[in-house]
Design an enzyme around this catalytic site. Structure first.
Site, PDB file in Angstrom:
ATOM      1  N   CYS B 432       0.836  -1.199   0.000  1.00  0.00           N
ATOM      2  CA  CYS B 432       0.000   0.000   0.000  1.00  0.00           C
ATOM      3  C   CYS B 432       0.860   1.235   0.000  1.00  0.00           C
ATOM      4  O   CYS B 432       0.793   2.066  -0.875  1.00  0.00           O
ATOM      5  CB  CYS B 432      -0.889   0.003   1.223  1.00  0.00           C
ATOM      6  SG  CYS B 432      -1.952  -1.419   1.237  1.00  0.00           S
ATOM      7  N   GLU B 434       4.150   1.320   2.381  1.00  0.00           N
ATOM      8  CA  GLU B 434       5.416   1.252   3.100  1.00  0.00           C
ATOM      9  C   GLU B 434       6.607   1.390   2.164  1.00  0.00           C
ATOM     10  O   GLU B 434       6.692   0.766   1.126  1.00  0.00           O
ATOM     11  CB  GLU B 434       5.520  -0.027   3.947  1.00  0.00           C
ATOM     12  CG  GLU B 434       5.145  -1.317   3.252  1.00  0.00           C
ATOM     13  CD  GLU B 434       3.664  -1.628   3.339  1.00  0.00           C
ATOM     14  OE1 GLU B 434       2.876  -0.901   2.707  1.00  0.00           O
ATOM     15  OE2 GLU B 434       3.291  -2.593   4.004  1.00  0.00           O
TER      16      GLU B 434
END
Ligand code: SF4
Ligand code: SF4
Lengths: 305, 790
Positions: B432, B434
């Site tokens: 997503c 990181e």
């Protein structure tokens, strides 16, 4: 020195309309006109007032218990009701209502309080060339307050715009002029009689002010609401276009704002009659045709604000 | 207007129309392999399992596709990973739920169920999740069951990584093998430390060979198909694919087309190795550029051909799927796979990195219109307006992506984590959000941490209000709390305790991963595993992290703001009255609940006093985790402020909260304000979010905003949109995602899902088909404030 105070209807951040860049709109309360189609009837009267949102009410009776006026708020068959003609706007009900169903519209604010809200989006104005637009209601119903806000904005280097209906004594506009970067000037109807009927006032003063303002050297955009059945006859619009082209030489741009349905509930809540009933928004084709009229007079014309 | 070729139309249609069906082939092969290689040490065993899979699994080539590499037996048939978990495989009720659930329904054919059951029998007690749960002490188990924290790769291998594809393209598997051999040749095996490395290096060599053999099989298949093919053009394409697969990924790539094929095959091999989420592609426009440039300059390929290959690549990433049980599916509504691909940003030496391929990827996203890859754009101060404008145009299409990242802050946060400037500049978001580089191994998600649950513990003397379990310290009853300051002291005390438990829990999982789930195939492309002779699970990477993620910040802050004002300042009600209302889930306390819901001073409205609380909690989160170390190479915990859809799962385990939220309802998403409670406009919510110290969140932050299409209509509005994004970034924001839809459209889609099967929205860090999300998630999306005036 006592700070200027005024009644603010609402402050809206992140507006992409009403001037360049990202803007904060300051809506002041109170308007001298009573247009049949007014989108914000609750902004018309000058003072704060109490509004009851029936759909939010959970009939908890807390308001009834604190209201000092007998019969103003009462519960019948478990349902809460509000008689606005009895209300003295003391605000007690607003303080206790858990749901926000009793709400006070219009807040008395000092210039510094307004500025604090304006300053919050400063980084966005700086980046986008945006700023503040004072609107209403009618800003020049509170001329000192309006001027004080605009003056402060200019001192802070913030771009300013004003949206006015033009129905005010010229003096009010003139005194603020130096603090205003651009004007949105509303024109509703050229025919004096029709104007009086639909807005409650004659357009004489408005047209005079328009001419003076156009000669004043500030950027000025004319805005016309298009209300089917009220001011959308071709002759009305041609007259307006001619007036702008011939009498307001400096004005080069016109915005035509198509009527939007708001439904009668806003008027019912104010316990007022909605004069234009179930008018439908104008068609896209009609709007294009109107646009053509203005363009025929060499005016830049856009649909929507 | 960009148009799809007939080929892309066909590939896309196949993806949309294929009903996902569970595939059993992998499970059978893996089980056989585990039995066959029982005596081998774990690294060798895992390498041989992969080898067996790659040599025996069904392979196919999509009709008309320019790229090869498949995951299951047929298109969009997710395989089973019995070595991870088998709980659902002999549970008819669970299987029935999986088939009919509103989120990611999966067909499980009757004919494979007896086999699934049999396999489940074999695996019981041997799976990753069994071994993980076996090591949890009682206090951790209690806290975990009560949702104080939840899901940290207990059932999955570690993904969320970006591999060194640049190296793969330069060396190929043969080159890697040579590197491994050199290492082995130089080792002194009498040194026990060196001897310990042999197992990994042997495993690494096996996976290189397995990868080469896998590609060879496609080469053979393509040739077979070419011989049968009547269409001359397709025949030539298949022959080309065949020749290409003989060459890559075994050898260095010689052209753009080979480079893309090589990366995709390496990718699919890693996906087959474990079911790890979010294996990412990273900076595609960067590592592909030399190949593109050379081919174009030499006239070997046209720009149109390049675009078509990228489009095929885009389609291909949508073929990959997961089998999730009912718990895990909560985290992955809409079948995301988190395969992140990013474009733009700056080069290692700080110049603008945007190139022709960056734009072509944006075009591919517009043309293909699917939910993978997880696509993002990196912006920095030197990004051109043209690039930002094109990004805004693609956002306006309403596909939920790309997300936008702010280089300046991300790079600073990675340097705080110990990365040198040049490496930090080469970051890519994975999964997503990181951030990672091919030198990092980040165990992410390192557990979702439930902040509102900590408040619940304060209010209930350390107990879970739903189950009465003691999950935290036994502190004083609420009657004895005399001031808000005292309340906050208690909050911090419970918070610290929860972090301690989280740390132990997380490190225990880490240790189990090292023992049972090494990942040699991803290790060979993670620097410095070969050099160190260590698998990623054992700390082979140059930098090692675990990322705990903070969930429910708005829920928590709004609750605290209410407690402060209504209980301690205005004394409208007492803490005891509040607790009673919460415990009854507001039964008979509707007036109190109305008061809570109507309370205006909430996070997301640019009120300093409230936002400062959010900042304080987020700093506390970072500071507390910074006190501890992770198991791998004494690495660090790095915080992230985002939830994907974990806010729904954690919400299920959380009692009613003081912000008026009912028990079991979702918590707030990421650092996004509570749905519908941010009423001061988009800029106000951006300012609130920017008040968090986002630099500290080196595992990312997510702010999701809705925007109406009219706000992006025309060049003038786009300019203001870009100005808005730039300002947020200058204020310290890191990431922005936009859903460009109207609430009306979403409501219609909810009522007539069949008419809206293609509607895409963004949930946390990824885009998903709206109709595949669960109802609460759909409702939340609808409720989330729509900004701007249309
Ligand atoms: S404002 Fe005062 S008088 Fe009016 S309804 Fe409320 S309590 Fe009654
Ligand atoms: S206090 Fe508010 S919610 Fe209760 S009865 Fe009065 S208006 Fe309705």
């Amino acid at each position: 020195m006592n700070e200027e105070k005024g009644v603010v209807f609402k402050i809206q951040r992140y507006s992409l309309h009403d001037g360049p860049g990202i803007r904060t709109l300051i809506f002041l309360k109170g308007c001298p006109l009573r247009c049949w189609w007014c989108f914000n009837p609750e902004s018309q009267s000058p003072g704060p007032e109490i509004i009851f949102y029936r759909e939010k009410c959970i009939n908890c009776k807390q308001c009834v218990q604190v209201c000092p006026i007998p019969g103003c708020l009462k519960t019948e068959d478990g349902i809460n009701s509000f008689k606005r003609e009895l209300c003295n706007s003391c605000g007690k009900c607003v303080n206790v209502c858990p749901t926000g169903a009793m709400t006070s519209i219009g807040k008395l604010m000092e210039v510094s309080e307004v500025m604090k809200e304006i300053e919050k989006d400063r980084p966005f104005y700086d980046k986008s060339g945006g700023g503040v637009t004072v609107s209403g209601g009618e800003p020049f119903m509170q001329p000192e307050f309006t001027r004080a806000i605009l003056k402060k904005c200019k001192e802070e280097g913030i771009n300013t715009a004003v949206e006015t209906c033009g129905f005010t004594c010229w003096d009010n506009i003139e005194k603020s002029m130096e603090y205003i970067d651009m004007f949105f000037f509303d024109l509703k109807e050229m025919d004096a009689e029709k104007h009086r009927k639909m807005t409650g006032v004659s357009n004489k003063l408005i047209l005079e002010n328009a001419k003076k303002l156009a000669a004043g050297g500030k950027k000025m955009i004319i805005r016309m609401p298009i209300i089917p059945g009220c001011n959308d006859e071709l002759d009305d619009l041609k007259a307006a276009a001619r007036f702008i082209a011939e009498e307001l030489g400096a004005v080069k741009e016109v915005h035509l704002l198509p009527y939007e349905v708001i439904g009668v509930s806003k008027y019912e809540r104010m316990q007022r009659e909605y004069m234009i009933g179930d008018v439908k928004p104008p068609s896209q084709e009609a709007m294009e045709e109107f646009k053509g009229i203005f363009e025929g007079y060499n005016l830049r014309c856009q649909i929507g604000g | 207007m960009l148009t799809r070729s007939e080929r892309i139309e066909r590939l896309r249609k196949a993806i949309i129309e294929n009903e996902p069906v569970v595939s059993i082939e992998r499970a059978t092969l893996v089980t056989e392999a585990y039995q066959e290689f029982e005596a081998d040490p774990i690294l060798i065993k895992r390498a041989k399992v992969l080898d067996k899979l790659l040599r025996n699994m069904t392979i196919f080539i999509n009709d008309g596709d320019l790229l090869v590499g498949n995951q299951g037996e047929s298109l969009r048939c997710p395989p089973v990973y019995p070595e991870n978990l088998v709980g659902w495989m002999d549970d008819e009720e669970e299987m029935a739920r999986m088939e009919v659930r509103s989120v990611n329904p999966l067909k499980i054919p009757q004919q494979i169920r007896p086999q699934l059951k049999e396999l489940a029998q074999y695996w019981k007690g041997k799976t990753l999740v069994d071994k993980v749960y076996a090591v949890f002490p009682d206090d951790i188990l209690k806290a975990r069951k009560s949702s104080l924290f939840s899901v940290s790769l207990e059932k999955n291998a570690v993904g969320h990584c970006v591999l060194d594809y640049e190296k793969l393209l330069q060396k190929g598997y043969h080159g890697l093998k040579e590197e491994i051999q050199n290492k082995l040749d130089k080792m002194d095996l009498t040194d026990p430390k060196e001897l310990a490395k042999v197992e990994f290096l042997e495993a690494a060599r096996i996976v290189c060979d397995a990868g080469i053999a896998f590609a060879e099989r496609y080469a053979g298949l393509a040739l077979e198909l070419a011989e049968k093919e009547a269409d001359q053009e397709r025949k030539r394409e298949l022959e080309k694919i065949s020749a290409m697969c003989r060459k890559v990924p075994a050898n260095p790539a010689g052209s753009f087309y080979e480079a893309v094929q090589s990366v995709y095959l390496a990718h699919i091999i890693n996906v087959i190795e474990t079911n790890a989420y979010s294996m990412s592609f990273g900076r595609f426009d960067q590592y592909m550029y030399p190949y593109y440039k050379k081919d174009i300059e030499e006239g070997k390929i046209t720009v149109q051909e390049v675009q078509e290959i990228i489009n095929c690549f885009w389609c291909k990433t949508n073929e990959i799927m997961h089998v999730d049980d009912s718990e895990m599916v909560y985290f992955h509504g809409g079948h995301p796979f988190g395969q992140h691909l990013t474009v733009g940003g700056m080069t290692r030496d700080g110049r603008d990195a945007t190139n022709e391929l960056s734009y072509m990827c944006l075009d591919a996203h517009e043309i293909v219109e699917l939910y993978q890859p997880d696509f993002s754009v990196r912006l920095h101060k030197g990004s051109s307006y043209k690039f930002k404008e094109r990004t805004a145009e693609v956002i306006r299409l309403g596909l939920g992506l790309p997300q936008i990242f702010n280089d300046e802050i991300v790079i600073e946060s990675l340097m705080n984590d110990g990365l040198p400037l040049e490496e930090a500049r080469d970051y890519t978001p994975t999964g997503c959000v990181e951030y990672s580089t091919p030198q990092c191994w980040v165990r992410s998600p390192g557990g979702w941490f439930n902040v509102p649950k900590v408040i619940e513990a304060v209010l209930h003397q350390g107990k879970c209000a739903l189950t009465d379990r003691q999950i935290s310290l036994n502190t004083k009853p609420v009657e004895e709390i005399e001031s808000f300051e005292e309340f906050m002291e208690l909050f911090k005390k419970h918070f610290r305790h929860a972090v301690r438990l989280h740390v132990i829990w997380s490190n225990l999982i880490d240790n189990v991963h090292a023992k049972v789930m090494p990942q040699p195939s991803v290790s060979i492309l993670t620097d410095d595993c070969i050099k160190k002779g260590k698998d990623v699970s054992q700390g082979g990477a140059r930098y090692n992290f675990t990322s705990p993620l903070m969930v429910g910040i708005a829920t928590a802050v709004d609750s605290l703001s209410i407690i402060k004002k209504k209980v301690f300042e205005e004394r409208t009600f007492s803490l005891r009255e509040l607790v009673e209302a919460l415990d009854s889930n507001f039964k008979g306390a509707e007036v109190l609940r109305a008061r809570l819901l109507n309370y205006p001073y909430r996070y997301g409205n640019d009120y300093d006093e409230v936002d400062d609380m959010a900042r304080e909690i987020s700093v506390l989160f970072c500071d507390e985790f910074a006190k501890y170390r992770i198991s791998r190479e004494n690495g660090k915990f790095r915080a992230g402020f985002w939830s994907v859809t974990a806010n729904f799962n954690l919400g299920l385990g959380t009692a009613a909260s003081a912000d008026g939220r009912k028990a079991k309802e979702e918590l707030s998403d990421s650092i996004t304000p509570n749905s519908g409670k941010d009423v001061n406009g988009l800029t106000a919510s951006l300012k609130s979010a920017a008040k968090l110290d986002q630099r500290r969140a080196s595992c990312g932050t997510v702010l999701n905003r809705h925007i109406t299409p009219t706000e992006l209509q025309g060049a003038d509005k786009i300019r203001r949109f870009v100005d808005m994004v730039d300002t947020y970034f200058e204020l310290g924001g890191t990431n922005l995602g936009f859903n460009v839809v109207s609430a009306e459209t979403l409501k219609k889609a909810q009522q007539n899902p069949e008419d809206y099967s293609g509607l895409m929205v963004k949930v946390a860090g990824y885009a998903a088909f709206f109709v595949e999300l669960g109802k609460p998630c759909q409702d939340a999306l609808i409720a989330r404030t729509e900004h701007g005036l249309s």
